[in-house]
Design an enzyme around this catalytic site. Structure first.
Site, PDB file in Angstrom:
ATOM      1  N   HIS A 133       0.823  -1.201   0.000  1.00  0.00           N
ATOM      2  CA  HIS A 133       0.000   0.000   0.000  1.00  0.00           C
ATOM      3  C   HIS A 133       0.868   1.266   0.000  1.00  0.00           C
ATOM      4  O   HIS A 133       0.629   2.205  -0.747  1.00  0.00           O
ATOM      5  CB  HIS A 133      -0.892  -0.041   1.235  1.00  0.00           C
ATOM      6  CG  HIS A 133      -1.831   1.100   1.308  1.00  0.00           C
ATOM      7  ND1 HIS A 133      -2.967   1.178   0.538  1.00  0.00           N
ATOM      8  CD2 HIS A 133      -1.784   2.235   2.032  1.00  0.00           C
ATOM      9  CE1 HIS A 133      -3.584   2.301   0.798  1.00  0.00           C
ATOM     10  NE2 HIS A 133      -2.890   2.963   1.706  1.00  0.00           N
ATOM     11  N   TYR A 175       6.480  16.899  14.105  1.00  0.00           N
ATOM     12  CA  TYR A 175       5.179  16.974  14.788  1.00  0.00           C
ATOM     13  C   TYR A 175       5.087  18.188  15.727  1.00  0.00           C
ATOM     14  O   TYR A 175       4.266  18.194  16.639  1.00  0.00           O
ATOM     15  CB  TYR A 175       4.899  15.662  15.536  1.00  0.00           C
ATOM     16  CG  TYR A 175       4.794  14.489  14.573  1.00  0.00           C
ATOM     17  CD1 TYR A 175       3.677  14.365  13.744  1.00  0.00           C
ATOM     18  CD2 TYR A 175       5.824  13.557  14.443  1.00  0.00           C
ATOM     19  CE1 TYR A 175       3.590  13.322  12.821  1.00  0.00           C
ATOM     20  CE2 TYR A 175       5.739  12.516  13.532  1.00  0.00           C
ATOM     21  CZ  TYR A 175       4.628  12.401  12.718  1.00  0.00           C
ATOM     22  OH  TYR A 175       4.531  11.385  11.798  1.00  0.00           O
TER      23      TYR A 175
END
Ligand code: ADP
Length: 446
Positions: free
Chosen positions: A222, A341
């Protein structure tokens, strides 16, 4: 004369001799006195013999009722031989029975010790016997369930279907409802016309490994498919769109380059992980200057941040024994996560401290933070709290899996504390035995 005949002769001869003696005595008495007295002596002798035989016959009958070896009667004449023979036969039978019982006991103990579950069943699937492993696997009990049909006790449809199909060429794999989380392989071996052995094997671990491998392959495929689709799409556009102007083409090439870099990072991280996983123990034990390593990692973080964050370093000098390359990769991943982040304007602090519990690299950020329920899963491969944010910032989802492996290989671990919206502290902890006093480190480096 054959042995049997000679034995019979030896047993019968004294009896015949006694009869002959009685005949001789009664004849002599008949001759010396009167024939009537001689006949009486013969009759009295015969009656005595008959009584003796009757007594021994009744003793034999009584003993046969309860054939106890210690209570076998002593015989006289032919009866002594009869009882001696009975004694031997009985003793042999008892020995054989004992041996048989011991063999059966040993057989059961052996089967009980097998890691597989074993159930003996008859043609109607009734349980004759089973070992403790089978009791565990199938949730049955020998004491309570002996004589019951196994399909009435284990009611999973696939198991019932398999057992009643009587087609046992291949095994059945199923997860019993009564034992959540357990994966069982079941086989049936028919060994007598009306009897079979049901064998159960716990394959939970193998199934889990298979599931992890399947998930992993699905995830990697994927991950690679998305950038490949993008690159493919742009290449088709470039081939088709003759009229595309230079600026658009440049933009598309730029996007393709980004996707190619993403695939490159993914493949690099996969290779790093597989290298870490395929080596069991640390092969390199270098002296690593933690201060220098952390400064290098901080410089990389500054390059990644492009001035959007304040990056502080607070170091006490330290040296550890380990793999420099692996530790650099682990520390680098933690620090680059802190940059990725943490929104612009935030602060990231790196510190190294040593105490009796070991050495600890703390990477503190003022970033988006992580909700508690995600923390335990962060080091799973491809686990991300926010997939799109991870991808936008160039994440592969493998960084913390690499960190965990590297620290484990050094006997250490990763600590994570976090507050959503306020920031996180990721700590790479190394055990005291990895720390080197500075003087030792200097010697080792020299
Ligand atoms: P990724 O490549 O997605 O960053 P990692 O394995 O490095 O993969 O991290 C797994 C996930 O942990 C990230 O997707 C992110 O959701 C979360 N995470 C890691 N570090 C931080 C951090 N400093 N602040 C907030 N979330 C973080």
């Amino acid at each position: 004369m054959r042995a049997m005949d000679s034995h019979r002769f030896a047993v019968l001869a004294p009896a015949a001799a006694r009869l002959a003696l009685l005949a001789a005595v009664s004849s002599v008495v008949g001759l010396l006195s009167s024939p009537t007295i001689g006949l009486s002596v013969a009759v009295a002798g015969l009656v005595a013999l008959l009584v003796m035989h009757l007594v021994y016959t009744s003793l034999l009958a009584a003993w046969l009722e309860r054939p106890d070896l210690d209570a076998i009667p002593e015989g006289w004449g032919i009866w002594s031989d009869v009882f001696a023979r009975l004694y031997r036969v009985r003793r042999n039978t008892e020995q054989n029975e004992r041996r048989l019982q011991e063999n059966e006991e040993r057989f059961r103990r052996t089967i009980s010790a097998l890691p597989e579950g074993i159930v003996l069943i008859d043609a109607t699937l009734q349980i004759d016997w089973c070992n403790p492993v089978a009791e565990q696997h199938l949730g049955i009990s020998l004491r309570a369930d002996q004589g019951l049909r196994v399909t009435n006790l284990v009611r999973d449809p696939e198991f019932v279907g398999y057992m009643t199909s009587a087609r046992f060429e291949s095994a059945l794999v199923f997860q019993p409802m009564a034992r959540p989380g357990l994966a069982l392989e079941v086989r049936v071996v028919e060994f007598e016309l009306a009897r079979s052995i049901l064998i159960t094997r716990d394959i939970t671990q193998g199934e889990r490994v298979d599931a992890v491998r399947r998930d992993f392959i699905a995830n990697v495929s994927h991950e690679l498919r998305t950038p490949l689709t993008v690159v493919n799409g742009f290449l088709e556009m470039l081939i088709d769109a003759q009229a595309e102007n230079g600026a658009t083409r440049q933009h598309h090439l730029q996007l393709m380059h980004e996707q190619a870099q993403r695939m490159h990072r993914l493949v690099e991280d996969l290779l790093t992980l597989s290298r870490l996983e395929s080596r069991d123990t640390l092969v390199t034990d270098e002296v690593v200057d933690v201060g220098q390593l952390v400064r290098e990692v901080a410089d990389e973080a500054r390059a990644l941040s492009l001035g959007r964050h304040q990056i502080n370093v607070d170091l006490t000098p330290g040296f550890v024994l380990g793999s420099r390359e692996e530790l650099r990769s682990a520390f680098g991943n933690i620090v680059s996560n802190a940059v990725r982040y943490t929104p612009a304007g935030g602060t990231i602090s790196l510190s190294w401290h040593e105490d009796a519990n070991g050495g600890r690299l703390n990477v503190t950020d003022t970033g988006i933070g992580i909700a508690t329920e995600h923390i335990a899963r962060l080091t799973e491969r491809f686990y991300r709290v926010d997939k799109s944010r991870s991808r936008e910032t160039g994440g592969t989802g493998l960084g913390l899996a690499i960190v965990k492996h590297v620290l484990l290989r050094h006997g250490g671990h990763l600590d994570v504390q976090s507050d959503v919206g306020r920031g996180s502290v990721f700590s790479a902890v190394l055990p005291p035995e990895r720390l080197l006093a500075q003087s030792n480190a200097v010697v080792a480096v020299a």
